[in-house]
Structure formats: structure tokens, C-alpha cells
Design an enzyme around this catalytic site. Structure first.
Site, PDB file in Angstrom:
ATOM      1  N   HIS A   1     -12.943  60.244  60.201  1.00 20.43           N
ATOM      2  CA  HIS A   1     -13.010  60.644  59.137  1.00 20.43           C
ATOM      3  C   HIS A   1     -11.589  60.842  59.169  1.00 20.43           C
ATOM      4  O   HIS A   1     -11.110  61.338  57.920  1.00 20.43           O
ATOM      5  CB  HIS A   1     -13.290  61.939  58.187  1.00 20.43           C
ATOM      6  CG  HIS A   1     -13.619  61.361  56.588  1.00 20.43           C
ATOM      7  ND1 HIS A   1     -13.076  62.719  56.114  1.00 20.43           N
ATOM      8  CD2 HIS A   1     -14.223  60.669  55.979  1.00 20.43           C
ATOM      9  CE1 HIS A   1     -13.566  62.315  54.678  1.00 20.43           C
ATOM     10  NE2 HIS A   1     -13.850  60.824  54.569  1.00 20.43           N
TER      11      HIS A   1
ATOM     12  N   LYS B   1      -7.623  61.298  58.732  1.00 15.81           N
ATOM     13  CA  LYS B   1      -5.898  60.786  57.937  1.00 15.81           C
ATOM     14  C   LYS B   1      -5.064  61.131  58.709  1.00 15.81           C
ATOM     15  O   LYS B   1      -4.102  62.420  58.116  1.00 15.81           O
ATOM     16  CB  LYS B   1      -5.980  60.319  56.493  1.00 15.81           C
ATOM     17  CG  LYS B   1      -7.191  60.565  55.855  1.00 15.81           C
ATOM     18  CD  LYS B   1      -8.273  61.664  55.216  1.00 15.81           C
ATOM     19  CE  LYS B   1      -9.301  61.740  54.707  1.00 15.81           C
ATOM     20  NZ  LYS B   1     -10.236  60.023  55.042  1.00 15.81           N
TER      21      LYS B   1
ATOM     22  N   ASP C   1       7.720  58.801  65.575  1.00 15.21           N
ATOM     23  CA  ASP C   1       8.730  59.519  66.165  1.00 15.21           C
ATOM     24  C   ASP C   1       8.268  60.899  66.808  1.00 15.21           C
ATOM     25  O   ASP C   1       9.433  61.859  67.252  1.00 15.21           O
ATOM     26  CB  ASP C   1       9.977  59.400  65.687  1.00 15.21           C
ATOM     27  CG  ASP C   1      10.364  57.844  65.764  1.00 15.21           C
ATOM     28  OD1 ASP C   1       9.958  57.056  66.052  1.00 15.21           O
ATOM     29  OD2 ASP C   1      11.223  58.004  64.727  1.00 15.21           O
TER      30      ASP C   1
ATOM     31  N   HIS D   1      -9.956  63.321  44.582  1.00  8.38           N
ATOM     32  CA  HIS D   1     -10.267  62.914  46.312  1.00  8.38           C
ATOM     33  C   HIS D   1      -9.602  63.834  46.859  1.00  8.38           C
ATOM     34  O   HIS D   1      -9.778  64.053  48.778  1.00  8.38           O
ATOM     35  CB  HIS D   1      -9.556  61.687  46.538  1.00  8.38           C
ATOM     36  CG  HIS D   1     -10.637  61.188  48.177  1.00  8.38           C
ATOM     37  ND1 HIS D   1      -9.674  61.159  48.944  1.00  8.38           N
ATOM     38  CD2 HIS D   1     -12.216  60.904  48.835  1.00  8.38           C
ATOM     39  CE1 HIS D   1     -10.474  60.884  50.428  1.00  8.38           C
ATOM     40  NE2 HIS D   1     -12.144  60.696  49.624  1.00  8.38           N
TER      41      HIS D   1
ATOM     42  N   LYS E   1      -8.915  67.592  49.037  1.00 10.61           N
ATOM     43  CA  LYS E   1      -9.973  68.481  49.805  1.00 10.61           C
ATOM     44  C   LYS E   1      -8.931  69.999  49.889  1.00 10.61           C
ATOM     45  O   LYS E   1      -8.005  69.331  51.586  1.00 10.61           O
ATOM     46  CB  LYS E   1     -10.359  67.843  50.906  1.00 10.61           C
ATOM     47  CG  LYS E   1     -11.116  66.816  51.273  1.00 10.61           C
ATOM     48  CD  LYS E   1      -9.756  65.321  51.021  1.00 10.61           C
ATOM     49  CE  LYS E   1     -11.046  64.485  51.414  1.00 10.61           C
ATOM     50  NZ  LYS E   1     -12.022  64.136  51.130  1.00 10.61           N
TER      51      LYS E   1
ATOM     52  N   ASP F   1      -5.038  83.756  47.223  1.00  9.38           N
ATOM     53  CA  ASP F   1      -4.634  84.499  47.345  1.00  9.38           C
ATOM     54  C   ASP F   1      -3.237  84.872  47.241  1.00  9.38           C
ATOM     55  O   ASP F   1      -2.353  85.217  47.948  1.00  9.38           O
ATOM     56  CB  ASP F   1      -4.718  86.111  48.157  1.00  9.38           C
ATOM     57  CG  ASP F   1      -5.661  86.561  48.037  1.00  9.38           C
ATOM     58  OD1 ASP F   1      -6.652  86.296  46.505  1.00  9.38           O
ATOM     59  OD2 ASP F   1      -6.144  87.372  49.143  1.00  9.38           O
TER      60      ASP F   1
END
EC number: 2.7.8.-
Length: 501
Positions: free
Chosen positions: A241, A243, A248, A419, A421, A426
Site C-alpha cells: 500500500h 506510495k 536521483d 483520501h 491520511k 499540538d
């Protein structure tokens, strides 16, 4: 009379036969039920590391669906074998451990150590759990719109001089997916080393046709772990899952965006796509690179990657963001990202803001959120207003209703599909990545998140949350009370399956 006698006798014999048949059928059903129950108990309780809620959820599946339930468990319920775990962990012998060892001293060299006490506890936790490299002076841009994200990503890919390493859960064979592959093909023709890892489940198959032109010019493409597994040993419940994009060794992308037209708002079903991705310049990219190296070496049968300065160059970034890149997955029982989420929520003093498309926490996370709220911490949670996975969304609604009953602010994002996450506490600690606030991300999927220690970045993230509120609806107890009985039944039932969704 004789005919009547024979007819009666036939009827009696028939009834006896039917009775015997029913008797044997009852015995067979009872036998199957007993064997199925015993097998279910032996199957799900033999793993001492499995969460107890997942055990009972699988018991429910195996008992409600005799025999068929075991096929479902075979495909979705088994954990990675010790051999696979060992194979993946041994990929660390690339010199990455030396980087972590050398940079552990950075924890003690932070300016203003009194202000950084709480951050140091996070740094030690992740160094201890995973040798997660700690880096200073990263430049971090926040990208929330698909058009902006892909524009910057494609621009950076066009400027690549040595290598492009890409890892996505989803790369669809659609317009934006083909645009990406076309661009990577052009770079491969220039002699740039191009490597792509994708999850075949998330991408709808291996998509050999999509990558044919890239492979033809020397680009390397691998379906995560698929080459090693035969069909009947495939753990289709354990998805890559993550991404990640590393260009470079200097520029890295990490967050929630995959590659597909819906991420640009091109699918009517979802509408506008609201996500969060980080573009990072600095030594934090080295940690992303090490994650990619590990995943690549665990997947490919061919060219293994080794530590070299071409892939781990010295950087001269001058940003103000300190960060660690933290990975988790079924190859480890430590659940590093989950521990990070739990610690963030538990240590908050003033505020907690959470955005997640799938909000299905376990009891520890729920308790931590409720304790924080009762302790005077302002807790705000934002979820989508529409489903992309029905059972998951109904379970999300259930937990949202529980929080609303506790007086916690829960919002549904109305502009499109949320979508992102993210968690911010604080105004000083942020996490952005691939891991949802759900049990699947905690234990089943391979995930990667950035944990960032920066007041300026935290303030930017909270400002983005405030802007999202303009397109969100507050979900009150009255809102949930107005839902139909059938709808409430669906999210109560979905809740029973949450450990395995």
C-alpha cells in the site's frame, strides 16, 4: 384390498426411507459442523501473534460459512510465513543500518533540547523499532490537489539525471497511468535507470500491456512479491500500500496519492479527490530510498540494488523540517506506524486533528482518543461523505457515531472524496503517509509514513484542515439518530468484520 395393502406398505417404506435419509443428513450436518468448528478453532487460534479481535472475526467467518470460509481464510487470512519474513528482513544488508547507526547521534545534537523532549521520544521509538533514520533541514512541500501533485511529479521526473524509483499501490492503465509510463519510457531511452514496483491487486492485475514499451527500452517493472508466489500460496490480503517516488536520491514523494484518473477528479463516482502528498528535498529522501531498496530486493529475481553514493548522495537542503520515514507491514509484529499513531494521540496536550478515508481503529486507539477528549484536548476527525468500499465505509460510520456520542468533533468531507491520511498534534508533530486509521493498515498492509517534527509544517497542515472544514458537515448524534434502522444494522454488522476488512 390387496392393492390398498401394497400401497400402504409402499407409503410406510417410503416414510421410513425419508426418515432414515433425514436422520443421516442430520448426522452428516452435525458431523460437518463439529469438524468445521474444531478446524476453525485450530486454524485461527494457533497464531499467538494475531490480534484477538481478528481471531474472533475470522471465527465468525469460518462458522457462518462452513468449508467456503476456509477458502476465504486461505486466500485472505494467513500471515506471511517465517521464510518470507526472513527473506525480507535480510534485505537490510545494504549499508542502510550504518546510516541509521551514524545518525542516531543526531537525537542528542538537536538545538533547544528542552523544546524537543517529546519529539526525542518519537525519534528513539522509531530508531529502536526500525532504525528509522532521523534527518534535519528537510524542505517539505504539501500537495493536496491531484493536478498540482502530478504536475510537480512529472516535472521532477523530466529533470532526472541518474535514476527514478517508483512504488505505488495503484497504477491504473488509464489516461494518467499511460502518461506516466510514456514519460518513464522517454527517460529510460535517455539512459536513466527506471524502476517501478506496483501492487497487482491494487492495480487490477499485472498490466503487462501497460509496461511493454517501458520494458522494451530497459525500464524495470515488478509486481510486489508476485514473482515469488504461486497462485495457491498467494497472500492476497497483504498488499503493498506504499506510495513512494525517489528521483536521483535528492527528491522524494510520500503520501496518499496513487496513479489513476480518479486522483485527478476525473471519475464522477468520487468527484473532486482530496489527498495529501509531501514533496521532500533533503536527507529524508535517503530513508525513502532505503525503503524502496528493501522492497525491490525482496521482489525482484534479477538485479539486486546495493548501497552506493549514486543512490544515496550528499544533500545540501536548507529546510527547517526534521523527519523520520517509518515503515510497517505483516513482515513484522512490531506495527511501527500503529505505535506511532497511538503515541501521538496519547501524548497530545492541546489538539489532535485526524483525516482518514477509512476510520476503523482498534480499542486502544479509540480509548486513547476518548481519554484525550475527556482530558480537555480538542479532537477533530474528518472522514469522507461517500463510500468507495461499502463495508469499510459502514464500519467507519459506526466508529464516527461512537465519537460523536462522546462529544468529539467528527466531520464528513462533502466536496468530493477524502483520501488523505494525516494526524497533527499540538501544532508541532505531523504524520503523512499511506497508512489509514484502520486495522488493515495497522497489521495487514505494507505501509510507509513520514513523521515530521516542525511547528511551521504543523501550522500549515492545520490551516489546510481549517480550509477543508468549509466543505465539510459536522456529524452530530442527531445526524446518526435520523439514519434508518437498516442503515444502522449495516454499520453494526460491518463493525463485526472490521478486524479483517
Amino acid at each position: 384390498m390387496l392393492m390398498q395393502h401394497k400401497t400402504v406398505r409402499i407409503i410406510v417404506l417410503f416414510k421410513r426411507s425419508v426418515g432414515m435419509f433425514e436422520h443421516w443428513m442430520v448426522l452428516i450436518v452435525e458431523f460437518v459442523f463439529i469438524i468445521n468448528t474444531l478446524a476453525a478453532i485450530l486454524t485461527v487460534f494457533r497464531d499467538r501473534y494475531r490480534d484477538i479481535t481478528a481471531i474472533w472475526a475470522w471465527m465468525l467467518v469460518l462458522l457462518l460459512f462452513p468449508i467456503v470460509g476456509f477458502l476465504i481464510y486461505f486466500l485472505f487470512g494467513r500471515k506471511l510465513s517465517g521464510n518470507h519474513i526472513f527473506t525480507m528482513q535480510t534485505q537490510q544488508i545494504m549499508g542502510i543500518d550504518r546510516i541509521a547507526t551514524n545518525q542516531q547521534q543526531e537525537v542528542l545534537s538537536v538545538s533547544d533540547p528542552e523544546h524537543f523532549v517529546e519529539e526525542q521520544s518519537f525519534i528513539r521509538l522509531f530508531l529502536q523499532n526500525e532504525q528509522a533514520i532521523f534527518t534535519n533541514q528537510n524542505e517539505v512541500d504539501i500537495l493536496t490537489d491531484g493536478h498540482d501533485m502530478f504536475e510537480k511529479l512529472f516535472s521532477d521526473i523530466r529533470a532526472a539525471k541518474h535514476h527514478i524509483n517508483i512504488e505505488f499501490y495503484t497504477i491504473y492503465n488509464d489516461k494518467i497511468g499511460n502518461e506516466l509510463v510514456d514519460l518513464l519510457t522517454e527517460k529510460a531511452k535517455e539512459g536513466i535507470r527506471v524502476r517501478v514496483i506496483f501492487d497487482s491487486w491494487g492495480s487490477g492485475g499485472k498490466n503487462a500491456k501497460l509496461y511493454k514499451r517501458l520494458r522494451a527500452v530497459g525500464g524495470q517493472v515488478e509486481a510486489f512479491l508476485m514473482p515469488r508466489w504461486h497462485l495457491f500460496s498467494l497472500h492476497v490480503n497483504n498488499h503493498d500500500h506504499r506510495k513512494l517516488v525517489i528521483i536521483d536520491g535528492n527528491i522524494g514523494y510520500i503520501g496518499g496519492f496513487n496513479v489513476g484518473d480518479q486522483y485527478l477528479g476525473r471519475l464522477k463516482k468520487f468527484g473532486y479527490w482530496r489527498d495529501t502528498q509531501l514533496r521532500v528535498v533533503g536527507d529524508g529522501v535517503l530513508a525513502m530510498q532505503s525503503r524502496f531498496f528493501t522492497d525491490w530486493n525482496a521482489t525482484t529475481k534479477n538485479e539486486k540494488l546495493e548501497f552506493s553514493e549514486n543512490y544515496f548522495p550528499s544533500t545540501n537542503a536548507s529546510g527547517d523540517v526534521a523527519m523520520q520515514v517509518v515503515s510497517s507491514g505483516p513482515d513484522s509484529d512490531t506495527r511501527q506506524i500503529y505505535q506511532g499513531y497511538l503515541r501521538m494521540i496519547s501524548m497530545a496536550h492541546e489538539s489532535i486533528t485526524i483525516q482518514s478515508p477509512y476510520f476503523i481503529p482498534n480499542s486502544a486507539i479509540m480509548d486513547a482518543i476518548e481519554v484525550a477528549a475527556r482530558s480537555g484536548v480538542r479532537v477533530r476527525v474528518m472522514i469522507p461523505s461517500k463510500p468507495d468500499h461499502m463495508f469499510v465505509y459502514r464500519a467507519t460510520e459506526y466508529y464516527a457515531s461512537v465519537l460523536a456520542q462522546e462529544g468529539i468533533e467528527v466531520y464528513a468531507y462533502d466536496k468530493g472524496f477524502l483520501h488523505a491520511k494525516t494526524i497533527v498534534i499540538d501544532d508541532k508533530i505531523v504524520t503523512v503517509g499511506s497508512a489509514n486509521m484502520d486495522i488493515r493498515s495497522f497489521a495487514l498492509n505494507f505501509e510507509v509514513n513520514a513523521f515530521l517534527y516542525s511547528q511551521s509544517l504543523a501550522l500549515k497542515m492545520n490551516n489546510i484542515f481549517e480550509q477543508d472544514l468549509a466543505d465539510a458537515t459536522l456529524l452530530t448524534p442527531k445526524y446518526f439518530a435520523k439514519q434508518s434502522g437498516w442503515l444502522r444494522f449495516k454499520y453494526f454488522f460491518s463493525r463485526l468484520l472490521t478486524p479483517i476488512l
